[in-house]
Write a protein that holds these residues in place. Structure first.
Motif, PDB file in Angstrom:
ATOM      1  N   UNK A 113      -7.310   9.028   4.490  1.00  0.00           N
ATOM      2  CA  UNK A 113      -6.225   8.158   4.943  1.00  0.00           C
ATOM      3  C   UNK A 113      -5.573   7.467   3.750  1.00  0.00           C
ATOM      4  N   UNK A 114      -4.250   7.331   3.771  1.00  0.00           N
ATOM      5  CA  UNK A 114      -3.572   6.637   2.675  1.00  0.00           C
ATOM      6  C   UNK A 114      -4.170   5.238   2.485  1.00  0.00           C
ATOM      7  N   UNK A 115      -4.323   4.831   1.265  1.00  0.00           N
ATOM      8  CA  UNK A 115      -4.893   3.517   0.937  1.00  0.00           C
ATOM      9  C   UNK A 115      -6.302   3.340   1.510  1.00  0.00           C
ATOM     10  N   UNK A 116      -6.967   4.455   1.801  1.00  0.00           N
ATOM     11  CA  UNK A 116      -8.283   4.396   2.444  1.00  0.00           C
ATOM     12  C   UNK A 116      -9.433   4.575   1.462  1.00  0.00           C
ATOM     13  N   UNK A 117     -10.535   5.089   1.996  1.00  0.00           N
ATOM     14  CA  UNK A 117     -11.783   5.195   1.237  1.00  0.00           C
ATOM     15  C   UNK A 117     -11.720   6.284   0.170  1.00  0.00           C
ATOM     16  N   UNK A 235      -1.868   9.261  -7.418  1.00  0.00           N
ATOM     17  CA  UNK A 235      -2.134   9.270  -5.982  1.00  0.00           C
ATOM     18  C   UNK A 235      -2.152   7.922  -5.284  1.00  0.00           C
ATOM     19  N   UNK A 236      -1.877   7.949  -4.010  1.00  0.00           N
ATOM     20  CA  UNK A 236      -1.951   6.782  -3.132  1.00  0.00           C
ATOM     21  C   UNK A 236      -2.370   7.206  -1.725  1.00  0.00           C
ATOM     22  N   UNK A 239      -7.026   9.645  -0.939  1.00  0.00           N
ATOM     23  CA  UNK A 239      -8.059   9.267  -1.907  1.00  0.00           C
ATOM     24  C   UNK A 239      -9.368  10.039  -1.771  1.00  0.00           C
ATOM     25  N   UNK A 303       6.040  -0.204  -8.147  1.00  0.00           N
ATOM     26  CA  UNK A 303       5.248  -1.084  -7.286  1.00  0.00           C
ATOM     27  C   UNK A 303       5.941  -1.380  -5.951  1.00  0.00           C
ATOM     28  N   UNK A 306       5.303   1.437  -3.624  1.00  0.00           N
ATOM     29  CA  UNK A 306       3.916   1.422  -3.128  1.00  0.00           C
ATOM     30  C   UNK A 306       3.712   0.310  -2.096  1.00  0.00           C
ATOM     31  N   UNK A 307       4.306  -0.841  -2.353  1.00  0.00           N
ATOM     32  CA  UNK A 307       4.170  -1.949  -1.395  1.00  0.00           C
ATOM     33  C   UNK A 307       4.792  -1.553  -0.049  1.00  0.00           C
ATOM     34  N   UNK A 310       2.522   0.930   1.713  1.00  0.00           N
ATOM     35  CA  UNK A 310       1.342   0.287   2.278  1.00  0.00           C
ATOM     36  C   UNK A 310       1.684  -0.470   3.556  1.00  0.00           C
TER      37      UNK A 310
END
Lengths: 361, 361
Positions: A113-117, A235-236, A239, A303, A306-307, A310
């Motif tokens: 998952x994006x911004x995940x583990x 990457x974002x 992960x 940034x 990316x913000x 997210x």
């Protein structure tokens, strides 16, 4: 061993047969399973995982468990693996869970998952944090079992023909990007699509798409993307991409206990091994990139982009959770686990890496 | 299957016997192996790895490979496992390679090294970077095979009765710390020692030692060290501690091919699993520490202490390499691999973790 007499052994076998016997019979039967993979033939790393799995299953079972693998070139349905294993046309599949989100929305959550583990965190969730149970809950209604099928490690953000300098550059961008990350980009105005591996290069070359993400240096450089899209973003969105072994439940049930354990173990080992192989290949390929592919320009998204990603990601997660109780259960489980495990990642590996770097002369 | 007749099967078995037959006989024989572990009985995580290994080997072999495990309580020689497996008193052992450095100096390098690789990097080195071959080269002269036996993940720097504010605080410090880190501390004036797990608490309580490192939150908190040494330091010295399965080569050779592959696979899977279990348990235990153990004070060594440790570490590595060509071969291999793989770690997981953190509101 060689001194044992044949007659004694035949007699001993006969005694066993007259006692409980059936497991002993199963020992002489060969089980032949057919597997369909999403990948084209000779596909490195992704294709190694099911072949390593089949090889160790064969060796451990002394030839009683034979798994043959058909590549996409043969079965012609790279994104039809779910259906073909469900119907029983194939006993097994090797693919990725998030490819089935259009069919069964909750399959989305078992790849990455994006911004995940990150990878060890996600394996912790699968094996000790309830992830495996949740995955079976999603697949069981379709007569399927799903298992981790090999991890790519943290993926690169993809290859772009143009630089992404602001959110405006995402508007209308045609990008091959599967899974939840595609939905996030769609929310920001991009046009995501999924394309199977064999058609990626042509799609980018012919400008059917403007950008694509595939994996990372372990695989991307040999695909040649750098020749037609020189910007390579960090990457974002993926992960800890975990591939998938699918097994038809009827096949699973008809295996004797020992072969079922051999199959389970072979799949689990091959998936861990692919993580380490990917890590290694990424390191090797990254090291050669600077000299062999000097035109690749490594970039990081600004940034504010990316913000926005997210924020869009969180809003979409909230929508998914509100729509479906099982989605909520899965997403809550992942969020709770991530919150707990990331503290440990930060105090252990991340703090260590920071500290080592700070000492460098 | 149940419709098959016993008489047919007995006949079929007899035919097989008269044909090539020996592999078929092996299928009926039970191989019983004895393993000695360094750990006390019921030791969590470390003790789970060999038991998980034995369980899956048993299940996959349909009971033909039976491994029984003696804990230190029984064999009374926690740090004698190398000798007991070498002599054949035990077929297998579960321990850690760096425990044998006093006996065979080059065994030191196959557990973890201060300022060295983190876990996925080190698995990359073992399985794809030449580490396994080098390890067998060290163990073969002793009639032993060594395999990864489970990783603890990045370890904490240990429990101290007094704060370490400067290099002076290390002078004369009696600390339980095995492996190369002990040599590094000795060079800085400390008095390192190794003590088996069962005696750690008493040694610290009775002030036989002033400090100890054991593992990390996965195991340390249940050992109770926080009651007698409240300062808990972050790690520098064991970024990827890998335990070890030892196998006597005569045992290995007498196993039939399928059981040898079952044993190899079971050990490899149990070692990866222990890494994930440790990661999970560390996260769980760390999360409860703040509430359940409020007196624990988490500290980081001052930068000048870390710089001195790193310098002492490099000087010792250079000495080892100068003394012994095989040590040089191993250390060069590790240094080359680390240099390459760390670039990838930094651009992937570390950059990702930094980037996610930077977006947090």
């Amino acid at each position: 061993m060689k001194s044992l007499k044949l007659t004694t052994l035949v007699a001993a076998t006969a005694v066993t047969l007259s006692a409980i016997s059936l497991p002993a019979f199963a020992a002489d039967r060969v089980y032949k399973l057919k597997m369909a993979e999403t990948w084209s033939s000779n596909f490195p790393i992704f294709g190694d995982a099911p072949r390593n799995m089949a090889r160790i299953a064969d060796e451990m079972s002394n030839g009683r468990l034979k798994i043959t693998i058909d590549s996409a070139n043969k079965h012609k349905a790279p994104l039809g693996v779910f259906d073909m294993v469900r119907s029983g046309q194939y006993d097994m599949g090797h693919s990725a869970s998030y490819y089935w989100k259009g069919k069964v929305p909750n399959t989305l959550y078992f790849t990455t998952m994006p911004f995940g583990m990150i990878t060890p965190e996600q394996y912790g969730w699968f094996y000790y944090g309830g992830g495996m149970d949740l995955m079976q809950k999603v697949y069981k209604p379709f007569g399927l079992l799903s298992f981790p099928g090999g991890n790519t490690g943290n993926q690169m953000g993809g290859w772009f023909q143009k630089e992404i300098n602001s959110l405006d550059d995402l508007k209308g961008l045609k990008m091959r990007i599967p899974g939840f990350a595609g939905e996030v980009l769609a929310k920001l105005g991009a046009k995501p699509t999924n394309i199977a591996s064999g058609e990626l290069y042509t799609a980018l070359e012919r400008r059917t798409i403007d950008a694509l993400e595939w994996v990372g240096p372990s695989l991307d450089l040999r695909m040649g993307f750098h020749k037609i899209a020189p910007y390579y973003y960090t990457g974002w969105h993926e992960p800890a991409t975990e591939l998938q072994f699918l097994v038809n439940e009827r096949t699973w049930k008809k295996l004797p206990d020992d072969l079922r354990e051999i199959l389970r173990t072979s799949m689990k080992l091959a998936s861990y091994d692919m993580y380490i192989q990917s890590y290694h290949e990424s390191a090797e390929n990254w090291a050669t990139m600077k000299t062999e592919y000097p035109n690749v320009q490594v970039k990081t998204f600004p940034k504010d982009v990316l913000v926005a990603m997210r924020k869009a990601n969180q809003e979409l997660l909230d929508e998914k959770a509100a729509e479906d109780p099982l989605a909520k259960e899965i997403l809550d489980s992942q969020a709770d686990y991530l919150k707990k495990v990331r503290v440990w990642t930060n105090i252990s590996d991340r703090a260590y890496l920071d500290s080592v770097d700070s000492l460098a002369e």
